[in-house]
Enzyme design. Structure first.
Site, mmCIF file in Angstrom:
data_model
loop_
_atom_site.group_PDB
_atom_site.id
_atom_site.type_symbol
_atom_site.label_atom_id
_atom_site.label_comp_id
_atom_site.label_asym_id
_atom_site.label_seq_id
_atom_site.Cartn_x
_atom_site.Cartn_y
_atom_site.Cartn_z
ATOM 1 N N VAL A 162 -21.376 22.390 -23.463
ATOM 2 C CA VAL A 162 -20.408 21.455 -23.256
ATOM 3 C C VAL A 162 -19.827 20.488 -24.527
ATOM 4 C CG1 VAL A 162 -22.336 19.572 -22.742
ATOM 5 C CG2 VAL A 162 -20.047 19.309 -21.653
ATOM 6 N N CYS A 163 -18.664 20.204 -24.694
ATOM 7 C CA CYS A 163 -18.246 19.696 -25.822
ATOM 8 C C CYS A 163 -17.295 18.264 -25.320
ATOM 9 C CB CYS A 163 -17.363 20.442 -26.816
ATOM 10 S SG CYS A 163 -15.886 21.216 -26.185
ATOM 11 N N ARG A 164 -16.485 17.954 -26.029
ATOM 12 C CA ARG A 164 -15.554 16.898 -25.380
ATOM 13 C C ARG A 164 -14.695 17.236 -24.357
ATOM 14 N NH1 ARG A 164 -10.767 14.119 -26.267
ATOM 15 N NH2 ARG A 164 -10.041 15.806 -27.668
#
Length: 102
Positions: free
Chosen positions: A63-65
């Site tokens: 996951v990231c932004r």
């Protein structure tokens, strides 16, 4: 590399499923809010910390932004033989609880 909607990941975690979730955002982004079950391995130091993945259960959820950086890390991990799943929409789409701080 597989993909999962943030809402589906949140449901699976809420129901108690044990998943390996890695947040590849930088430390300031992590501290602003992250998934409680995630661990932080920023993209900027990911290669140096690759050895930490050997103890994780498969597959690895990234996951990231927004899903862009985690997709790039996922492409790299796929070439290294890891089973990875990119969280589409990243934290921008995360419907669940967010923990702040370290």
């Amino acid at each position: 590399m597989g993909e999962i909607m943030a809402s589906e990941l949140e449901t699976r975690l809420r129901e108690g499923e044990k998943l390996s979730v890695i947040d590849v955002r930088e430390p300031d982004e992590w501290e602003d809010g992250h998934i409680k079950e995630a661990i932080s391995i920023p993209m900027s130091v990911f290669v140096e910390r690759l050895g930490e993945l050997s103890d994780l259960e498969e597959p690895i959820y990234l996951v990231c932004r927004s899903g862009n950086r985690s997709g790039r890390v996922g492409d790299y991990l796929s070439t290294q033989g890891y089973e990875v799943v990119n969280v589409l929409g990243g934290m921008l789409s995360w419907p669940g609880e967010v923990v702040t701080g370290e």
